[in-house]
Design a protein around this motif. Sequence first.
Motif, PDB file in Angstrom:
ATOM      1  N   GLN A 113       0.770  -1.004   0.082  1.00 46.21           N
ATOM      2  CA  GLN A 113       0.445  -0.014   0.180  1.00 46.21           C
ATOM      3  C   GLN A 113       0.529   1.231   0.044  1.00 46.21           C
ATOM      4  N   ARG A 146      -8.475  -2.903  -2.016  1.00 46.56           N
ATOM      5  CA  ARG A 146      -7.902  -1.619  -1.627  1.00 46.56           C
ATOM      6  C   ARG A 146      -9.211  -0.310  -1.705  1.00 46.56           C
ATOM      7  N   SER A 150     -10.555   1.290   1.372  1.00 46.57           N
ATOM      8  CA  SER A 150      -9.802   2.945   0.947  1.00 46.57           C
ATOM      9  C   SER A 150     -10.379   4.401   0.713  1.00 46.57           C
TER      10      SER A 150
END
Length: 249
Positions: A113, A146, A150
């Motif tokens: 990440q 993600r 995210s």
Amino acid sequence: MTQFGSLALVDEGAGEDGVTLSLPGVRKGDMSSRHFKPEIRVTSLRFSPTGRSWAATSTEGLLIYSLDSSSVFDPFQLDEEVTAGSVHRTLRKGEWTRALVMAMRLNEEQLLQEALESVPHTDVKVLCSSLPELYVERLLLFLAARIETSRHLQFYLIWAHELLMQHGQKLKARSLSLMPAIHSLQKSIQSHFSDLSKLCDWNRFNMRFAVCLSKQRGVKRTAAERDSDVDSEVESMSDGTGEVEADDA
């Protein structure tokens, strides 16, 4: 009968009492036997700072024992040069492709990440075109996870879009193996689409209502102003008439 003759005449290395006959000079076990316990050599042993896991490097590979079942270490094509420190040094040098490949080889979510979010959005297209095809599927799986959690939704959507545009033709050849990654990516995008579409529709309808309401108020205000102007003209005309009659008298 066997190719060597009668099975009863074949010497299997055991005596009448089942005792294995050792070779001359052998002290522990019979190395000529097909069944023996291998010797494992441990070269390094390290404990985690929390004391909940420890790792050992041995001739059987890297062994990790942990009390936490959620911690999974699954490296990919790992060698001695691929470390977290080397990934950070490569990121500081601006070598985005190399840092991203090393992070995917370590296969640590937090490190990957960090490597992805360090890349400027203007360089995503160039980096996707230079990324080896071997890592595309693994990166798509990570992007799907993600995108679902995210806050940097647009940034990760750019990554997914460029990966599919740059490697789409090559990925068609092995579409069956890529179906889990594509389905996971589609599920994450569809979830965000459902949430955002409801919010956008609610905002759009509220804006339409506000515009219509303002137009209605403007029409009412114009009519009221027109009525007030007519009343003022009537009053002024009546006042003028009164003055004329007074002069005639």
